[in-house]
Scaffold this motif. Structure first.
Motif, PDB file in Angstrom:
ATOM      1  N   THR A 124      -9.879 101.342   8.790  1.00  0.00           N
ATOM      2  CA  THR A 124      -9.234 101.944   7.622  1.00  0.00           C
ATOM      3  C   THR A 124     -10.091 101.928   6.354  1.00  0.00           C
ATOM      4  O   THR A 124      -9.603 102.298   5.289  1.00  0.00           O
ATOM      5  CB  THR A 124      -7.907 101.222   7.328  1.00  0.00           C
ATOM      6  OG1 THR A 124      -8.169  99.817   7.163  1.00  0.00           O
ATOM      7  CG2 THR A 124      -6.932 101.427   8.474  1.00  0.00           C
ATOM      8  N   GLU A 149      -1.943  88.458   5.761  1.00  0.00           N
ATOM      9  CA  GLU A 149      -2.060  89.908   5.831  1.00  0.00           C
ATOM     10  C   GLU A 149      -1.000  90.563   4.938  1.00  0.00           C
ATOM     11  O   GLU A 149       0.113  90.076   4.835  1.00  0.00           O
ATOM     12  CB  GLU A 149      -1.870  90.345   7.285  1.00  0.00           C
ATOM     13  CG  GLU A 149      -2.242  91.772   7.524  1.00  0.00           C
ATOM     14  CD  GLU A 149      -2.155  92.137   9.013  1.00  0.00           C
ATOM     15  OE1 GLU A 149      -2.497  93.272   9.327  1.00  0.00           O
ATOM     16  OE2 GLU A 149      -1.745  91.303   9.832  1.00  0.00           O
ATOM     17  N   PRO A 150      -1.274  91.681   4.236  1.00  0.00           N
ATOM     18  CA  PRO A 150      -2.483  92.488   4.388  1.00  0.00           C
ATOM     19  C   PRO A 150      -3.594  92.138   3.386  1.00  0.00           C
ATOM     20  O   PRO A 150      -3.326  91.623   2.317  1.00  0.00           O
ATOM     21  CB  PRO A 150      -1.973  93.898   4.093  1.00  0.00           C
ATOM     22  CG  PRO A 150      -0.885  93.692   3.095  1.00  0.00           C
ATOM     23  CD  PRO A 150      -0.231  92.376   3.453  1.00  0.00           C
ATOM     24  N   THR A 206      -7.535 108.858  -1.875  1.00  0.00           N
ATOM     25  CA  THR A 206      -7.226 108.162  -3.113  1.00  0.00           C
ATOM     26  C   THR A 206      -7.959 108.886  -4.233  1.00  0.00           C
ATOM     27  O   THR A 206      -8.971 109.552  -4.001  1.00  0.00           O
ATOM     28  CB  THR A 206      -7.696 106.705  -3.043  1.00  0.00           C
ATOM     29  OG1 THR A 206      -9.068 106.677  -2.652  1.00  0.00           O
ATOM     30  CG2 THR A 206      -6.873 105.933  -2.027  1.00  0.00           C
ATOM     31  N   GLY A 221      -4.918  97.659   6.645  1.00  0.00           N
ATOM     32  CA  GLY A 221      -4.859  97.934   5.214  1.00  0.00           C
ATOM     33  C   GLY A 221      -6.153  97.660   4.476  1.00  0.00           C
ATOM     34  O   GLY A 221      -6.238  97.847   3.261  1.00  0.00           O
ATOM     35  N   LEU A 222      -7.212  97.213   5.162  1.00  0.00           N
ATOM     36  CA  LEU A 222      -8.484  96.914   4.503  1.00  0.00           C
ATOM     37  C   LEU A 222      -9.200  98.216   4.164  1.00  0.00           C
ATOM     38  O   LEU A 222      -9.611  98.950   5.061  1.00  0.00           O
ATOM     39  CB  LEU A 222      -9.356  96.048   5.413  1.00  0.00           C
ATOM     40  CG  LEU A 222     -10.666  95.537   4.813  1.00  0.00           C
ATOM     41  CD1 LEU A 222     -10.393  94.684   3.582  1.00  0.00           C
ATOM     42  CD2 LEU A 222     -11.461  94.756   5.839  1.00  0.00           C
ATOM     43  N   GLU A 223      -9.333  98.511   2.870  1.00  0.00           N
ATOM     44  CA  GLU A 223      -9.879  99.799   2.427  1.00  0.00           C
ATOM     45  C   GLU A 223     -11.226  99.680   1.724  1.00  0.00           C
ATOM     46  O   GLU A 223     -11.944 100.676   1.630  1.00  0.00           O
ATOM     47  CB  GLU A 223      -8.889 100.494   1.479  1.00  0.00           C
ATOM     48  CG  GLU A 223      -7.554 100.845   2.131  1.00  0.00           C
ATOM     49  CD  GLU A 223      -6.658 101.620   1.200  1.00  0.00           C
ATOM     50  OE1 GLU A 223      -6.977 101.688  -0.008  1.00  0.00           O
ATOM     51  OE2 GLU A 223      -5.652 102.174   1.670  1.00  0.00           O
ATOM     52  N   TYR A 224     -11.567  98.499   1.227  1.00  0.00           N
ATOM     53  CA  TYR A 224     -12.770  98.335   0.396  1.00  0.00           C
ATOM     54  C   TYR A 224     -13.607  97.187   0.946  1.00  0.00           C
ATOM     55  O   TYR A 224     -13.111  96.069   1.094  1.00  0.00           O
ATOM     56  CB  TYR A 224     -12.346  98.051  -1.048  1.00  0.00           C
ATOM     57  CG  TYR A 224     -13.480  97.832  -2.026  1.00  0.00           C
ATOM     58  CD1 TYR A 224     -13.861  98.837  -2.910  1.00  0.00           C
ATOM     59  CD2 TYR A 224     -14.159  96.611  -2.104  1.00  0.00           C
ATOM     60  CE1 TYR A 224     -14.881  98.638  -3.828  1.00  0.00           C
ATOM     61  CE2 TYR A 224     -15.178  96.398  -3.001  1.00  0.00           C
ATOM     62  CZ  TYR A 224     -15.537  97.419  -3.865  1.00  0.00           C
ATOM     63  OH  TYR A 224     -16.548  97.219  -4.768  1.00  0.00           O
ATOM     64  N   SER A 232      -6.663  94.123   1.350  1.00  0.00           N
ATOM     65  CA  SER A 232      -7.090  95.487   1.036  1.00  0.00           C
ATOM     66  C   SER A 232      -8.535  95.562   0.551  1.00  0.00           C
ATOM     67  O   SER A 232      -9.188  96.599   0.706  1.00  0.00           O
ATOM     68  CB  SER A 232      -6.168  96.104  -0.027  1.00  0.00           C
ATOM     69  OG  SER A 232      -6.234  95.348  -1.226  1.00  0.00           O
ATOM     70  N   ARG A 233      -9.050  94.471  -0.052  1.00  0.00           N
ATOM     71  CA  ARG A 233     -10.415  94.467  -0.583  1.00  0.00           C
ATOM     72  C   ARG A 233     -11.129  93.193  -0.120  1.00  0.00           C
ATOM     73  O   ARG A 233     -10.566  92.100  -0.197  1.00  0.00           O
ATOM     74  CB  ARG A 233     -10.414  94.513  -2.116  1.00  0.00           C
ATOM     75  CG  ARG A 233      -9.907  95.820  -2.693  1.00  0.00           C
ATOM     76  CD  ARG A 233      -9.690  95.698  -4.201  1.00  0.00           C
ATOM     77  NE  ARG A 233     -10.914  95.355  -4.899  1.00  0.00           N
ATOM     78  CZ  ARG A 233     -11.786  96.244  -5.381  1.00  0.00           C
ATOM     79  NH1 ARG A 233     -11.542  97.542  -5.248  1.00  0.00           N
ATOM     80  NH2 ARG A 233     -12.868  95.854  -6.014  1.00  0.00           N
TER      81      ARG A 233
END
Length: 366
Positions: A74, A16-17, A355, A46-49, A19-20
């Motif tokens: 997220t 972790e983390p 963003t 932190g996973l955004e995509y 993000s994608r």
């Protein structure tokens, strides 16, 4: 495939983390894999995509994803293209996103969405003001679906920034409603209407709404069956418009007379930065057409230089001193920036900054 997703979840817990995450083109993902993805979405803040296009979501797996959306995971960017979403699956998605205050970019292209699905999206847009990009390219929304979307935009007033309805069998019959929505909406910067048989009548129906809009910056009307008559209508809009910076009229039947009208309008317009045309192959007077296109390019250069000078002459804005993890955002200026310099704005009510918008122009070709 299922074991690989479960392994990814275990690895993500250790490193972790994350993000994608891209699991696209896996048509054999089953319930176990989607349960693992659900745990990823729930645990990793932190996973955004997430890209799950072409994963054959169905009535047993779609609720597993939507449950995490409902819990305000997220995710900010979600790709759901080419999953045959329609009916109950879209209803599940709307349920999951209705109270979501995080997701910004939603891609639903190539899903055979119908007017009834657009009705469901109508209710979503009325309730959710944090989605800023909605990509609905290559579906079957038709005029009825466009009417539902326009009604939602008119009532929403602010929130959505970019919408793509490329190739949805939309005609001029729904353009008056869209024009009315453009006149009322305060944050909608980009509209992609390409590859729809809107025609000259559609341009005329949009005219009043476009002239009243104070936010629209990019408009794609490529491959919309527009002729010289429609080009003259667009020229009338350009002559009085002060926010449009990007206009795409490629793959239409615009010849010398239409280009002359657009050139004259561009000469008066001090804001437009780019006018896309592909008319040389249709011209019987290549020398004159070359001259007109050169003048159009000259106006583009002039406006870009003026824009840059204006930016350089602006007094510096006060910058808040923030922690390393905090993103600094700026309010959207009254005059829109060029396509590669879109500002960000905070997500209303969440305290989380947006963003920046994707730096690419609005998607043109499906």
């Amino acid at each position: 495939v299922r074991e690989a997703v479960v392994s990814t979840q275990s690895t993500g817990e250790y490193y972790e983390p994350v993000s994608r995450l891209i699991v696209a083109n896996n048509v054999k993902l089953g319930v176990r894999a989607w349960l693992a993805l659900g745990r990823l979405l729930r645990r990793f803040r932190g996973l955004e995509y997430l890209d799950v296009r072409r994963t054959s979501l169905d009535e047993s797996t779609m609720p597993l994803l939507c449950r995490q959306l409902k819990m305000n995971c997220t995710l900010r960017i979600l790709h759901l293209e080419d999953n045959h979403l329609s009916g109950i699956l879209v209803r599940n998605l709307v349920w999951g996103l209705r109270g979501n205050a995080m997701l910004q970019d939603l891609y639903l292209g190539h899903n055979k969405l119908t007017p009834e699905d657009a009705k469901l999206l109508n209710s979503l847009l009325k309730d959710n003001h944090t989605i800023r990009l909605l990509d609905l390219r290559n579906n079957r929304l038709q005029d009825t679906g466009m009417l539902f979307l326009s009604s939602a935009l008119e009532e929403q007033h602010s929130g959505l920034q970019l919408i793509t309805v490329w190739s949805n069998q939309i005609t001029a019959n729904s353009m008056t409603a869209l024009g009315r929505a453009l006149a009322f909406h305060t944050t909608l910067e980009g509209v992609n209407l390409g590859s729809n048989p809107i025609g000259n009548k559609g341009v005329d129906c949009l005219k009043e709404g476009l002239l009243a809009s104070r936010s629209i910056a990019r408009l794609v009307m490529a491959s919309c069956n527009i002729t010289n008559e429609g080009a003259v209508g667009m020229a009338e809009i350009l002559g009085d418009h002060n926010t449009l910076i990007h206009l795409d009229l490629r793959e239409n039947n615009i010849t010398l007379a239409g280009v002359m009208a657009l050139k004259c309008a561009f000469a008066m317009n001090q804001k437009l930065l780019r006018l896309h045309l592909d008319v040389m192959k249709k011209s019987n007077n290549d020398e004159l057409m070359t001259e007109l296109l050169a003048e159009i390019e000259g106006y583009s250069v002039r406006n870009m230089e003026n824009y840059k000078k204006g930016e350089n002459n602006k007094p510096p804005s006060p910058v808040k001193v923030a922690s390393p993890k905090e993103l600094t955002t700026a309010p959207i200026p009254s005059s829109s920036p060029p396509p590669d310099q879109h500002p960000s704005s905070p997500i209303p009510g969440s305290g989380v900054p947006r963003t920046p918008l994707d730096k690419r122009p609005l998607p043109i070709i499906s």
